[in-house]
Enzyme design. Structure first.
Site, PDB file in Angstrom:
ATOM      1  CG  ASN A 120       5.824  21.593  38.151  1.00 28.66           C
ATOM      2  OD1 ASN A 120       6.264  22.896  37.045  1.00 28.66           O
ATOM      3  ND2 ASN A 120       5.359  21.103  37.608  1.00 28.66           N
ATOM      4  CG  LEU A 143       4.217  30.441  34.876  1.00 20.50           C
ATOM      5  CD1 LEU A 143       4.474  32.180  36.612  1.00 20.50           C
ATOM      6  CD2 LEU A 143       5.476  32.675  34.214  1.00 20.50           C
ATOM      7  N   PRO A 144       4.933  26.972  32.495  1.00 24.19           N
ATOM      8  CG  PRO A 144       6.601  26.977  30.467  1.00 24.19           C
ATOM      9  CD  PRO A 144       6.161  27.529  31.044  1.00 24.19           C
ATOM     10  CB  CYS A 145       3.619  23.442  35.966  1.00 19.71           C
ATOM     11  SG  CYS A 145       1.838  24.376  35.991  1.00 19.71           S
ATOM     12  CG  HIS A 146       2.363  22.660  30.438  1.00 23.03           C
ATOM     13  ND1 HIS A 146       1.530  22.835  29.821  1.00 23.03           N
ATOM     14  CD2 HIS A 146       2.268  21.587  28.348  1.00 23.03           C
ATOM     15  CE1 HIS A 146       2.219  24.143  29.105  1.00 23.03           C
ATOM     16  NE2 HIS A 146       1.975  23.273  27.406  1.00 23.03           N
TER      17      HIS A 146
END
Length: 176
Positions: free
Chosen positions: A134, A143-146
């Site tokens: 991540n 690519l919503p690593c948040h």
């Protein structure tokens, strides 16, 4: 995709997009796929990730596709579903690709723990490895690593800074 030798290099386009949380750097390939998205104050980190994934990389000023810029602007204006229409391509190990592809499946407005993502990819003991993958995600926001949080619901590391992570989650309607 294996890293390229030092003798050859890959060329990507570099564009900048103003957002409510800073200038986003958009890195695209010749086919118009998003290869990286990071923040101008984290450009060094982005360039290092590109180097690790592609070897020698040359960035040339080139506008990102209009549709991509529009989709990102609309996302930041509140149309959260716009991210799904952005074409992207990733390099990295097969494990990293598996994690990053799974990130894209986490719906806006929801969060998931690292352990839950590890279980989703059928590797429930790979929590730390999921965290490392991540942290190496080259395509922030899309690519919503948040959307990954600690098992206790706490905000944990974010490559673009915790304030941006907090903003993105609130923007998507997540109570923090």
């Amino acid at each position: 995709m294996p890293a390229r030798s030092a003798k050859s290099s890959v060329s990507f386009g570099l564009d900048r997009l103003s957002t409510p949380i800073g200038i986003a750097l958009l890195i695209t390939d010749a086919e118009g796929h998003l290869r990286a998205l990071d923040w101008d104050d984290y450009e060094h980190r982005m360039r290092e990730l590109l180097r690790l994934h592609h070897g020698a990389v040359e960035l040339r000023d080139r506008p990102a596709p209009t549709g991509m810029r529009t989709a990102l602007s609309r996302y930041f204006d509140g149309e959260l579903s716009q991210l799904a229409g952005i074409a992207w391509r990733i390099a990295g190990t097969p494990f990293q690709q598996k994690v990053w592809t799974a990130l894209a499946q986490i719906p806006a407005g929801t969060t998931m723990s690292y352990g839950a993502l590890a279980a989703r990819i059928d590797m429930p003991k790979a929590i730390r490895a999921v965290g490392h993958a991540n942290g190496s995600n080259p395509i922030s926001v899309v690519l919503p690593c948040h959307r990954l949080i600690g098992a206790d619901g706490s905000l944990v590391k974010y490559g673009g800074g915790l304030e941006r992570k907090r903003w993105l989650l609130r923007h998507e309607g997540v109570e923090i």
